[in-house]
Design a protein around this motif. Structure first.
Motif, PDB file in Angstrom:
ATOM      1  N   ALA A 165       0.808  -1.218   0.000  1.00 17.74           N
ATOM      2  CA  ALA A 165       0.000   0.000   0.000  1.00 17.74           C
ATOM      3  C   ALA A 165       0.841   1.268   0.000  1.00 17.74           C
ATOM      4  N   ARG A 166       2.026   1.206   0.631  1.00 20.57           N
ATOM      5  CA  ARG A 166       2.743   2.469   0.825  1.00 20.57           C
ATOM      6  C   ARG A 166       4.038   2.615   0.013  1.00 20.57           C
ATOM      7  N   SER A 167       4.500   1.521  -0.589  1.00 13.87           N
ATOM      8  CA  SER A 167       5.784   1.609  -1.286  1.00 13.87           C
ATOM      9  C   SER A 167       5.624   1.390  -2.785  1.00 13.87           C
ATOM     10  N   LYS A 168       6.210   2.287  -3.562  1.00 13.70           N
ATOM     11  CA  LYS A 168       6.199   2.138  -5.024  1.00 13.70           C
ATOM     12  C   LYS A 168       7.141   1.026  -5.465  1.00 13.70           C
ATOM     13  N   ASP A 169       8.062   0.628  -4.577  1.00  7.16           N
ATOM     14  CA  ASP A 169       9.035  -0.416  -4.912  1.00  7.16           C
ATOM     15  C   ASP A 169       8.520  -1.810  -4.583  1.00  7.16           C
ATOM     16  N   ASP A 194      -4.864  11.978   2.466  1.00  2.54           N
ATOM     17  CA  ASP A 194      -5.171  11.525   3.828  1.00  2.54           C
ATOM     18  C   ASP A 194      -4.760  10.077   4.061  1.00  2.54           C
ATOM     19  N   PHE A 195      -3.964   9.516   3.138  1.00  2.00           N
ATOM     20  CA  PHE A 195      -3.651   8.088   3.223  1.00  2.00           C
ATOM     21  C   PHE A 195      -2.837   7.748   4.470  1.00  2.00           C
ATOM     22  N   HIS A 196      -2.010   8.686   4.953  1.00  2.00           N
ATOM     23  CA  HIS A 196      -1.222   8.399   6.157  1.00  2.00           C
ATOM     24  C   HIS A 196      -2.123   8.146   7.362  1.00  2.00           C
ATOM     25  N   ILE A 250      -5.610   1.519   9.925  1.00  2.00           N
ATOM     26  CA  ILE A 250      -5.351   0.085   9.730  1.00  2.00           C
ATOM     27  C   ILE A 250      -4.655  -0.493  10.957  1.00  2.00           C
ATOM     28  N   ARG A 251      -3.654   0.210  11.456  1.00  4.62           N
ATOM     29  CA  ARG A 251      -2.910  -0.291  12.620  1.00  4.62           C
ATOM     30  C   ARG A 251      -3.801  -0.371  13.857  1.00  4.62           C
ATOM     31  N   GLU A 252      -4.654   0.626  14.057  1.00  8.89           N
ATOM     32  CA  GLU A 252      -5.466   0.690  15.280  1.00  8.89           C
ATOM     33  C   GLU A 252      -6.665  -0.258  15.240  1.00  8.89           C
ATOM     34  N   LEU A 253      -7.212  -0.522  14.072  1.00 10.11           N
ATOM     35  CA  LEU A 253      -8.449  -1.296  13.992  1.00 10.11           C
ATOM     36  C   LEU A 253      -8.247  -2.737  13.514  1.00 10.11           C
ATOM     37  N   GLU A 254      -7.218  -2.974  12.698  1.00 13.95           N
ATOM     38  CA  GLU A 254      -6.984  -4.327  12.175  1.00 13.95           C
ATOM     39  C   GLU A 254      -5.919  -5.082  12.959  1.00 13.95           C
ATOM     40  N   GLN A 255      -4.897  -4.381  13.408  1.00 11.73           N
ATOM     41  CA  GLN A 255      -3.739  -5.046  13.995  1.00 11.73           C
ATOM     42  C   GLN A 255      -3.741  -4.998  15.515  1.00 11.73           C
ATOM     43  N   THR A 256      -4.901  -4.788  16.110  1.00  7.91           N
ATOM     44  CA  THR A 256      -5.060  -4.790  17.558  1.00  7.91           C
ATOM     45  C   THR A 256      -6.142  -5.792  17.918  1.00  7.91           C
TER      46      THR A 256
END
Length: 288
Positions: free
Chosen positions: A73-77, A163-165, A171-177
């Motif tokens: 999602a965040r890296s073009k590479d 607003d993607f950041h 994602i971190r607060e709702l999916e990975q908790t």
């Protein structure tokens, strides 16, 4: 054995080409903590994730899957070639050798799919192209199984690129908790090559229980966000089933959108209520 052509440059093939089976097998190799061989943490570090990000990923049930999704999602590479290079650099050639045939097959299918979509459709006289022939659309998200049930989500996230950041924080607060919610983030979850408006409508109406609208000055300038919001509102006149949840995460200079003023807002800009923000939002998304 079928596979992609040897002249394919895997560095130009995006990570989205890898299907669910390959990602699941990567997790089987990399999720277990290993004192001898490199695990998912080493791979995540090579991908550019920070120490704090990696520590947060430890709470995930499948950290390898989560790392791949966030990297994509965040890296073009984030490409198939780059992933194979990282696995080789951290001395996990066993993973590369075992999964390479399946990876090549996924790449072949992905490239064939792109080629088919670029070809002009055949016009048959007795077929009316204005009438949809498939009542349910499959194969539109990363984890869709074309031969099984479509992937379902707790919420569709309506946002603009500026607003993607904040979406990544969501994602971190709702999916990975412990909340364990499943969010539909277009740039991360939707496969390329399909009509944006058709797929968006499908996801909002049939795949997602609710929609979170990230409100900002930039949101007000986005045609895509305008369409998504109005479409979702048309599915629940008067907000009777709490389908839309507006979220404000930064101070706005422009007026709040009129069509959303009758909805209760989740406001991240108030310091006195920030401690409850994620709990309230998670609870709202967890409702049946």
């Amino acid at each position: 054995m079928a596979g992609c052509s040897s002249d394919v440059d895997l560095w130009t093939v995006p990570l989205v080409a890898l299907n669910v089976t390959v990602r699941r097998k990567l997790g089987l190799y990399l999720n277990p903590k290993n004192t001898v061989a490199a695990d998912w943490m080493t791979v995540a570090e090579e991908m550019g994730f920070t120490y704090l990000e990696i520590k947060n990923y430890e709470a995930s049930k499948n950290p390898t899957k989560t790392v791949l999704e966030d990297w994509q999602a965040r890296s073009k590479d984030a490409s198939v070639g780059k992933l194979l290079s990282i696995l080789t650099e951290v001395e996990r050639k066993d993973v590369v050798e075992d999964l390479r045939p399946q990876i090549d097959e996924d790449v072949r299918k992905y490239l064939e799919s792109l080629q088919r979509k670029s070809e002009p459709p055949l016009q048959v006289a007795e077929v009316d192209s204005c009438v949809p022939r498939t009542p349910e659309r499959f194969g539109i998200t990363v984890e869709d199984d074309p031969d099984g049930s479509p992937e379902m989500f707790d919420a569709f996230i309506c946002y603009c690129q500026d607003d993607f950041h904040f979406v990544c924080e969501m994602i971190r607060e709702l999916e990975q908790t412990d909340h364990k919610l499943k969010l539909c983030v277009f740039d991360r979850d939707v496969l390329p090559g399909s009509c944006v408006w058709t797929i968006t409508s499908e996801l909002i109406e049939k795949r997602c229980k609710r929609m979170v609208v990230v409100i900002s000055d930039e949101y007000l300038e986005s045609d895509a966000c305008d369409f998504q919001t109005k479409f979702a509102l048309s599915l629940c006149p008067g907000a009777r089933n709490k389908r839309l949840i507006p979220v404000i995460y930064k101070t706005m200079k422009k007026p709040f959108p009129t069509i959303l003023r009758f909805l209760t807002v989740c406001d991240y800009t108030k310091p006195c209520t920030q401690a409850w923000f994620w709990i309230r939002l998670a609870k709202a998304l967890s409702l049946p």
